[in-house]
Design a protein around this motif. Structure first.
Motif, PDB file in Angstrom:
ATOM      1  N   GLN A 112       0.826  -1.202   0.000  1.00 17.29           N
ATOM      2  CA  GLN A 112       0.000   0.000   0.000  1.00 17.29           C
ATOM      3  C   GLN A 112       0.869   1.265   0.000  1.00 17.29           C
ATOM      4  O   GLN A 112       0.567   2.231  -0.720  1.00 17.29           O
ATOM      5  N   ARG A 113       1.956   1.252   0.774  1.00 18.57           N
ATOM      6  CA  ARG A 113       2.871   2.405   0.777  1.00 18.57           C
ATOM      7  C   ARG A 113       3.515   2.581  -0.601  1.00 18.57           C
ATOM      8  O   ARG A 113       3.659   3.703  -1.093  1.00 18.57           O
ATOM      9  N   LEU A 114       3.891   1.477  -1.233  1.00 20.33           N
ATOM     10  CA  LEU A 114       4.495   1.553  -2.563  1.00 20.33           C
ATOM     11  C   LEU A 114       3.476   2.017  -3.605  1.00 20.33           C
ATOM     12  O   LEU A 114       3.823   2.729  -4.546  1.00 20.33           O
ATOM     13  N   ALA A 115       2.223   1.631  -3.424  1.00 21.31           N
ATOM     14  CA  ALA A 115       1.170   2.101  -4.331  1.00 21.31           C
ATOM     15  C   ALA A 115       0.955   3.601  -4.175  1.00 21.31           C
ATOM     16  O   ALA A 115       0.760   4.318  -5.160  1.00 21.31           O
ATOM     17  N   GLU A 116       1.018   4.102  -2.948  1.00 23.27           N
ATOM     18  CA  GLU A 116       0.889   5.540  -2.698  1.00 23.27           C
ATOM     19  C   GLU A 116       2.020   6.308  -3.366  1.00 23.27           C
ATOM     20  O   GLU A 116       1.837   7.443  -3.799  1.00 23.27           O
TER      21      GLU A 116
END
Length: 90
Positions: free
Chosen positions: A78-82
């Motif tokens: 999720q952090r990488l998607a952000e």
């Protein structure tokens, strides 16, 4: 942060590639700006081929490392998607 739903199938975004940084001896993401990856992120991203589900990625990582949790992998993705590094199709 909540866990990603199954079946989430993460993949690198178009134009983003995982490459070896010979100067540092680490994996890095290109092309926008160099994102040097820690060992955990590198291990997760090597399994993000656009076909493996989140569950399958966690299974593969658990074969290599102790203490791998779906929650931890989910939060990292999720952090990488952000940061617009991966797409999360679910």
């Amino acid at each position: 942060m909540t866990s990603l739903p199954e079946p989430t199938v993460p993949r690198l975004r178009p134009g983003v590639r995982l490459t070896s940084d010979p100067a540092r001896g680490e994996l890095a993401l290109l092309p926008e700006r160099v994102v040097v990856l820690n060992d955990t992120a590198a291990a997760v991203l090597t399994h993000c081929d656009g076909t493996a589900t989140l569950g399958r990625i966690v299974e593969r990582l658990a074969e290599e490392y102790e203490g791998v949790s779906t929650q931890d992998v989910s939060e990292l993705l999720q952090r990488l998607a952000e940061r617009r590094v991966v797409d999360l199709d679910g």
